[in-house]
Design an enzyme around this catalytic site. Structure first.
Site, PDB file in Angstrom:
ATOM      1  N   LYS A   1      33.180  39.803  29.404  1.00  0.00           N
ATOM      2  CA  LYS A   1      32.122  38.781  29.302  1.00  0.00           C
ATOM      3  C   LYS A   1      30.904  39.170  30.148  1.00  0.00           C
ATOM      4  O   LYS A   1      29.775  39.150  29.665  1.00  0.00           O
ATOM      5  CB  LYS A   1      32.653  37.400  29.748  1.00  0.00           C
ATOM      6  CG  LYS A   1      33.816  36.894  28.891  1.00  0.00           C
ATOM      7  CD  LYS A   1      34.292  35.521  29.308  1.00  0.00           C
ATOM      8  CE  LYS A   1      34.873  35.447  30.708  1.00  0.00           C
ATOM      9  NZ  LYS A   1      36.111  36.251  30.909  1.00  0.00           N
TER      10      LYS A   1
ATOM     11  N   ARG B   1      35.688  26.298  31.494  1.00  0.00           N
ATOM     12  CA  ARG B   1      37.031  26.888  31.588  1.00  0.00           C
ATOM     13  C   ARG B   1      38.109  25.834  31.397  1.00  0.00           C
ATOM     14  O   ARG B   1      39.293  26.160  31.421  1.00  0.00           O
ATOM     15  CB  ARG B   1      37.211  27.529  32.964  1.00  0.00           C
ATOM     16  CG  ARG B   1      37.028  29.057  32.971  1.00  0.00           C
ATOM     17  CD  ARG B   1      37.125  29.503  34.417  1.00  0.00           C
ATOM     18  NE  ARG B   1      37.535  30.860  34.606  1.00  0.00           N
ATOM     19  CZ  ARG B   1      36.696  31.850  34.915  1.00  0.00           C
ATOM     20  NH1 ARG B   1      35.410  31.639  34.983  1.00  0.00           N
ATOM     21  NH2 ARG B   1      37.171  33.057  35.148  1.00  0.00           N
TER      22      ARG B   1
ATOM     23  N   ARG C   1      38.223  47.519  37.793  1.00  0.00           N
ATOM     24  CA  ARG C   1      36.842  46.998  37.812  1.00  0.00           C
ATOM     25  C   ARG C   1      36.200  47.217  39.184  1.00  0.00           C
ATOM     26  O   ARG C   1      36.825  47.051  40.224  1.00  0.00           O
ATOM     27  CB  ARG C   1      36.853  45.494  37.500  1.00  0.00           C
ATOM     28  CG  ARG C   1      35.506  44.843  37.759  1.00  0.00           C
ATOM     29  CD  ARG C   1      35.338  43.535  37.024  1.00  0.00           C
ATOM     30  NE  ARG C   1      36.290  42.510  37.401  1.00  0.00           N
ATOM     31  CZ  ARG C   1      36.379  41.332  36.793  1.00  0.00           C
ATOM     32  NH1 ARG C   1      35.584  41.043  35.772  1.00  0.00           N
ATOM     33  NH2 ARG C   1      37.277  40.445  37.174  1.00  0.00           N
TER      34      ARG C   1
ATOM     35  N   ARG D   1      36.582  43.556  43.676  1.00  0.00           N
ATOM     36  CA  ARG D   1      36.679  42.127  43.996  1.00  0.00           C
ATOM     37  C   ARG D   1      38.020  41.810  44.633  1.00  0.00           C
ATOM     38  O   ARG D   1      39.049  42.344  44.222  1.00  0.00           O
ATOM     39  CB  ARG D   1      36.515  41.304  42.708  1.00  0.00           C
ATOM     40  CG  ARG D   1      35.084  41.011  42.384  1.00  0.00           C
ATOM     41  CD  ARG D   1      34.890  40.397  41.019  1.00  0.00           C
ATOM     42  NE  ARG D   1      35.761  39.268  40.705  1.00  0.00           N
ATOM     43  CZ  ARG D   1      35.639  38.541  39.605  1.00  0.00           C
ATOM     44  NH1 ARG D   1      34.686  38.821  38.729  1.00  0.00           N
ATOM     45  NH2 ARG D   1      36.456  37.546  39.360  1.00  0.00           N
TER      46      ARG D   1
ATOM     47  N   ARG E   1      45.749  34.604  37.429  1.00  0.00           N
ATOM     48  CA  ARG E   1      44.543  34.198  36.695  1.00  0.00           C
ATOM     49  C   ARG E   1      44.808  34.168  35.190  1.00  0.00           C
ATOM     50  O   ARG E   1      44.263  33.328  34.471  1.00  0.00           O
ATOM     51  CB  ARG E   1      43.380  35.134  37.032  1.00  0.00           C
ATOM     52  CG  ARG E   1      42.896  34.917  38.469  1.00  0.00           C
ATOM     53  CD  ARG E   1      42.062  36.055  38.964  1.00  0.00           C
ATOM     54  NE  ARG E   1      40.786  36.146  38.288  1.00  0.00           N
ATOM     55  CZ  ARG E   1      40.000  37.220  38.337  1.00  0.00           C
ATOM     56  NH1 ARG E   1      40.375  38.293  39.014  1.00  0.00           N
ATOM     57  NH2 ARG E   1      38.856  37.212  37.728  1.00  0.00           N
TER      58      ARG E   1
HETATM   59  P1  ADP Z   1      34.923  39.510  32.504  1.00  0.00           P
HETATM   60  O1  ADP Z   1      33.515  39.151  32.917  1.00  0.00           O
HETATM   61  O2  ADP Z   1      35.282  38.982  31.132  1.00  0.00           O
HETATM   62  O3  ADP Z   1      35.952  39.140  33.530  1.00  0.00           O
HETATM   63  P2  ADP Z   1      34.004  42.297  32.822  1.00  0.00           P
HETATM   64  O4  ADP Z   1      32.798  42.349  31.951  1.00  0.00           O
HETATM   65  O5  ADP Z   1      33.798  42.290  34.290  1.00  0.00           O
HETATM   66  O6  ADP Z   1      34.997  41.088  32.369  1.00  0.00           O
HETATM   67  O7  ADP Z   1      34.943  43.534  32.400  1.00  0.00           O
HETATM   68  C1  ADP Z   1      36.193  43.745  33.052  1.00  0.00           C
HETATM   69  C2  ADP Z   1      36.391  45.248  33.265  1.00  0.00           C
HETATM   70  O8  ADP Z   1      36.593  45.900  31.997  1.00  0.00           O
HETATM   71  C3  ADP Z   1      35.196  45.942  33.912  1.00  0.00           C
HETATM   72  O9  ADP Z   1      35.701  46.936  34.762  1.00  0.00           O
HETATM   73  C4  ADP Z   1      34.425  46.535  32.713  1.00  0.00           C
HETATM   74  O10 ADP Z   1      33.695  47.703  33.071  1.00  0.00           O
HETATM   75  C5  ADP Z   1      35.560  46.874  31.754  1.00  0.00           C
HETATM   76  N1  ADP Z   1      35.194  46.694  30.340  1.00  0.00           N
HETATM   77  C6  ADP Z   1      34.387  45.728  29.802  1.00  0.00           C
HETATM   78  N2  ADP Z   1      34.302  45.876  28.457  1.00  0.00           N
HETATM   79  C7  ADP Z   1      35.094  46.940  28.139  1.00  0.00           C
HETATM   80  C8  ADP Z   1      35.416  47.595  26.902  1.00  0.00           C
HETATM   81  N3  ADP Z   1      34.940  47.152  25.731  1.00  0.00           N
HETATM   82  N4  ADP Z   1      36.260  48.662  26.972  1.00  0.00           N
HETATM   83  C9  ADP Z   1      36.761  49.076  28.155  1.00  0.00           C
HETATM   84  N5  ADP Z   1      36.485  48.519  29.359  1.00  0.00           N
HETATM   85  C10 ADP Z   1      35.662  47.460  29.343  1.00  0.00           C
HETATM   86  P1  AMP Z   2      34.963  35.054  37.171  1.00  0.00           P
HETATM   87  O1  AMP Z   2      33.908  35.766  37.939  1.00  0.00           O
HETATM   88  O2  AMP Z   2      34.419  34.348  35.948  1.00  0.00           O
HETATM   89  O3  AMP Z   2      36.167  35.899  36.874  1.00  0.00           O
HETATM   90  O4  AMP Z   2      35.459  33.861  38.137  1.00  0.00           O
HETATM   91  C1  AMP Z   2      36.085  34.137  39.379  1.00  0.00           C
HETATM   92  C2  AMP Z   2      36.798  32.884  39.874  1.00  0.00           C
HETATM   93  O5  AMP Z   2      35.840  31.829  40.131  1.00  0.00           O
HETATM   94  C3  AMP Z   2      37.824  32.268  38.924  1.00  0.00           C
HETATM   95  O6  AMP Z   2      39.096  32.910  38.991  1.00  0.00           O
HETATM   96  C4  AMP Z   2      37.861  30.820  39.422  1.00  0.00           C
HETATM   97  O7  AMP Z   2      38.625  30.707  40.611  1.00  0.00           O
HETATM   98  C5  AMP Z   2      36.392  30.564  39.793  1.00  0.00           C
HETATM   99  N1  AMP Z   2      35.647  30.020  38.639  1.00  0.00           N
HETATM  100  C6  AMP Z   2      34.667  30.643  37.924  1.00  0.00           C
HETATM  101  N2  AMP Z   2      34.225  29.844  36.935  1.00  0.00           N
HETATM  102  C7  AMP Z   2      34.933  28.691  37.012  1.00  0.00           C
HETATM  103  C8  AMP Z   2      34.959  27.494  36.248  1.00  0.00           C
HETATM  104  N3  AMP Z   2      34.172  27.318  35.185  1.00  0.00           N
HETATM  105  N4  AMP Z   2      35.837  26.521  36.629  1.00  0.00           N
HETATM  106  C9  AMP Z   2      36.630  26.667  37.692  1.00  0.00           C
HETATM  107  N5  AMP Z   2      36.684  27.786  38.440  1.00  0.00           N
HETATM  108  C10 AMP Z   2      35.841  28.802  38.105  1.00  0.00           C
END
Ligand code: ADP
Ligand code: AMP
Length: 220
Positions: A13, A88, A127, A160, A171
């Site tokens: 995302k 969420r 990541r 992270r 999660r």
């Molecule tokens: P989210 O915001 O949904 O938690 P991220 O965009 O941070 O996910 O992506 C999670 C991890 O997967 C990151 O390390 C990113 O570089 C990698 N990633 C994202 N899209 C792809 C893809 N299409 N193929 C492989 N790795 C990906």
């Molecule tokens: P993310 O960066 O989207 O993976 O979010 C990291 C963490 O922030 C999550 O695991 C939750 O603990 C908190 N968080 C982010 N967005 C929300 C939401 N919409 N509602 C509740 N907790 C959230």
């Protein structure tokens, strides 16, 4: 365009949000980024949010809903927004719907980046993120050009604290019980669109552009 991104943690995302936000000139609003900024600044919100985030749990709805509504009142959201990681829960989704209804507005789409569970642990433990601009990388799938340095702003990228294997598993459980029901929720409202998130980053973006382009031309 008023878009929300759905999908499990690690679906891509944040990665796609940067490109969508650039292409459609709409602000990328990530609740996770807002919480992390508050944690690093040690604000009262950050201190409260950290206790939930470290355990892989959701921050309570009331707190989260208020933050997003405040953010959506900013001038830059007048022509649309891209919400990443919100809603969420069904309560958050209802709050968003009521907030928009009161302004006579509605979402254009809830865009699901569909990725099965077996891809997730690898994606999240590999990541690396930029603490300054929020860019997301992967040690194997999307490495930085210079090792350890953000391509965009040059800051040192970090792992992270909630991307450890055990927190990721928690999660994913939280996602399945609390967030996954939103897929049905938006499908029932005719707002769901889906792309296959297991493709390469570029191919996922191409599919997203196809979906959003079609919605945009229906609106005009
Ligand atoms: P989210 O915001 O949904 O938690 P991220 O965009 O941070 O996910 O992506 C999670 C991890 O997967 C990151 O390390 C990113 O570089 C990698 N990633 C994202 N899209 C792809 C893809 N299409 N193929 C492989 N790795 C990906
Ligand atoms: P993310 O960066 O989207 O993976 O979010 C990291 C963490 O922030 C999550 O695991 C939750 O603990 C908190 N968080 C982010 N967005 C929300 C939401 N919409 N509602 C509740 N907790 C959230």
């Amino acid at each position: 365009m008023k878009i929300i991104l759905l999908g499990p943690p690690g679906a891509g995302k944040g990665t796609q949000a940067k490109s969508i936000s650039n292409k459609y000139s709409i602000p990328h609003i990530s609740t996770g980024d807002i919480f992390r900024k508050n944690i690093s600044e040690k604000t009262p919100l950050g201190i409260e949010a950290k206790s939930y985030i470290d355990k892989g749990q959701l921050v309570p709805d009331k707190l989260t809903i208020d933050i997003v509504q405040d953010r959506l009142e900013h001038e830059d959201c007048k022509n649309g927004f891209l919400l990443d990681g919100y809603p969420r829960t069904v309560s958050q989704a209802e709050a968003l719907k009521n907030f928009l209804n009161e302004k006579g507005e509605k979402l254009d789409t809830a865009l699901l980046i569909d990725v099965q569970k077996e891809f997730i642990i690898d994606r999240m433990t590999g990541r690396r993120v930029c603490p300054d601009c929020g860019a997301s990388y992967h040690v194997r799938f999307n490495p930085t050009k210079v090792e350890g340095k953000c391509d965009i702003c040059g800051s040192v990228v970090i792992q992270r604290a909630d991307d450890t294997e055990s927190t990721v598993k928690d999660r994913l459980d939280v996602y399945e019980t609390q967030t996954q029901p939103l897929i049905e929720y938006y499908k029932n409202q005719g707002l769901l669109s889906t792309v296959d998130g297991t493709q390469s980053i570029d191919d996922v973006f191409k599919d997203i552009c196809g979906v959003l382009g079609a919605i945009n031309s229906d609106n005009n």
